[in-house]
Design a protein around this motif. Structure first.
Motif, PDB file in Angstrom:
ATOM      1  N   PRO A   9     -18.559 -56.879  22.090  1.00  0.00           N
ATOM      2  CA  PRO A   9     -17.802 -58.058  21.645  1.00  0.00           C
ATOM      3  C   PRO A   9     -18.589 -58.941  20.681  1.00  0.00           C
ATOM      4  O   PRO A   9     -18.004 -59.756  19.976  1.00  0.00           O
ATOM      5  CB  PRO A   9     -17.507 -58.798  22.947  1.00  0.00           C
ATOM      6  CG  PRO A   9     -18.553 -58.332  23.905  1.00  0.00           C
ATOM      7  CD  PRO A   9     -18.899 -56.930  23.513  1.00  0.00           C
ATOM      8  N   ASP A  10     -19.901 -58.790  20.624  1.00  0.00           N
ATOM      9  CA  ASP A  10     -20.725 -59.641  19.764  1.00  0.00           C
ATOM     10  C   ASP A  10     -20.892 -59.084  18.359  1.00  0.00           C
ATOM     11  O   ASP A  10     -20.868 -59.824  17.390  1.00  0.00           O
ATOM     12  CB  ASP A  10     -22.095 -59.848  20.395  1.00  0.00           C
ATOM     13  CG  ASP A  10     -21.994 -60.666  21.676  1.00  0.00           C
ATOM     14  OD1 ASP A  10     -21.371 -61.736  21.634  1.00  0.00           O
ATOM     15  OD2 ASP A  10     -22.502 -60.209  22.710  1.00  0.00           O
ATOM     16  N   HIS A  75     -28.003 -51.925  25.024  1.00  0.00           N
ATOM     17  CA  HIS A  75     -27.507 -52.521  23.782  1.00  0.00           C
ATOM     18  C   HIS A  75     -28.009 -53.942  23.524  1.00  0.00           C
ATOM     19  O   HIS A  75     -28.243 -54.295  22.371  1.00  0.00           O
ATOM     20  CB  HIS A  75     -25.978 -52.474  23.733  1.00  0.00           C
ATOM     21  CG  HIS A  75     -25.426 -53.019  22.467  1.00  0.00           C
ATOM     22  ND1 HIS A  75     -25.644 -52.410  21.256  1.00  0.00           N
ATOM     23  CD2 HIS A  75     -24.728 -54.142  22.212  1.00  0.00           C
ATOM     24  CE1 HIS A  75     -25.083 -53.145  20.310  1.00  0.00           C
ATOM     25  NE2 HIS A  75     -24.508 -54.200  20.852  1.00  0.00           N
ATOM     26  N   PRO A  76     -28.190 -54.794  24.538  1.00  0.00           N
ATOM     27  CA  PRO A  76     -28.721 -56.138  24.226  1.00  0.00           C
ATOM     28  C   PRO A  76     -30.051 -56.112  23.484  1.00  0.00           C
ATOM     29  O   PRO A  76     -30.403 -57.079  22.800  1.00  0.00           O
ATOM     30  CB  PRO A  76     -28.858 -56.779  25.619  1.00  0.00           C
ATOM     31  CG  PRO A  76     -27.811 -56.101  26.436  1.00  0.00           C
ATOM     32  CD  PRO A  76     -27.787 -54.670  25.944  1.00  0.00           C
ATOM     33  N   ALA A  77     -30.808 -55.013  23.597  1.00  0.00           N
ATOM     34  CA  ALA A  77     -32.088 -54.923  22.888  1.00  0.00           C
ATOM     35  C   ALA A  77     -31.901 -54.615  21.410  1.00  0.00           C
ATOM     36  O   ALA A  77     -32.788 -54.871  20.605  1.00  0.00           O
ATOM     37  CB  ALA A  77     -32.969 -53.858  23.533  1.00  0.00           C
ATOM     38  N   ASN A  81     -26.427 -59.467  17.136  1.00  0.00           N
ATOM     39  CA  ASN A  81     -25.873 -60.777  17.478  1.00  0.00           C
ATOM     40  C   ASN A  81     -26.333 -61.288  18.840  1.00  0.00           C
ATOM     41  O   ASN A  81     -25.879 -62.321  19.294  1.00  0.00           O
ATOM     42  CB  ASN A  81     -24.350 -60.720  17.438  1.00  0.00           C
ATOM     43  CG  ASN A  81     -23.841 -60.539  16.025  1.00  0.00           C
ATOM     44  OD1 ASN A  81     -24.610 -60.621  15.077  1.00  0.00           O
ATOM     45  ND2 ASN A  81     -22.571 -60.269  15.888  1.00  0.00           N
ATOM     46  N   GLN A  82     -27.212 -60.579  19.487  1.00  0.00           N
ATOM     47  CA  GLN A  82     -27.739 -61.066  20.762  1.00  0.00           C
ATOM     48  C   GLN A  82     -29.247 -61.294  20.684  1.00  0.00           C
ATOM     49  O   GLN A  82     -29.895 -61.508  21.680  1.00  0.00           O
ATOM     50  CB  GLN A  82     -27.449 -60.060  21.883  1.00  0.00           C
ATOM     51  CG  GLN A  82     -25.971 -59.983  22.219  1.00  0.00           C
ATOM     52  CD  GLN A  82     -25.702 -59.034  23.377  1.00  0.00           C
ATOM     53  OE1 GLN A  82     -26.347 -59.087  24.399  1.00  0.00           O
ATOM     54  NE2 GLN A  82     -24.746 -58.143  23.190  1.00  0.00           N
TER      55      GLN A  82
END
Ligand SMILES: [Zn+2]
Length: 107
Positions: A9-10, A75-77, A81-82
């Motif tokens: 979503p980001d 994926h956050p790594a 956009n995060q």
């Protein structure tokens, strides 16, 4: 609850949504997006539970990667956009090119 291939979503990139398994330090049962293709430097073991659900867990020394699992990058790594919540990702000496615009409008 979405599980399997999806969209972040980001950043709108393709990801794989997994459900986390309980680990030594984590309760499990959360959603975690991982990059859809395996990565040799990832820290997350991903496998299919039965025929439908994708599950993931943190790889540790005590719980190394098993033959039926694949190593993925969480994926956050890698999500562009995060990154602001993860200041450890960028080395100190990286110069951000987007701040170095040349002035326009000279006559
Ligand atoms: Zn993303």
């Amino acid at each position: 609850m979405n599980n399997g291939p999806g969209i972040c979503p980001d950043c709108r990139r393709r990801v794989l949504w997994t459900r986390t398994l309980p680990g030594a330090t984590t309760p499990g049962g959360k959603r975690l997006a991982v990059d859809p293709t395996p990565h040799p430097e990832g820290n997350t073991a991903v496998r299919r539970d039965g025929t439908t659900a994708w599950v993931s867990r943190r790889v540790t020394e005590q719980q190394p990667l098993m033959g039926y699992e694949r190593l993925h990058m969480p994926h956050p790594a890698t999500c562009p956009n995060q990154q602001e919540q993860l200041p450890l990702q960028l080395p100190q000496n990286v110069v951000r090119l987007d701040r170095r615009r040349t002035p326009r409008g000279r006559s």
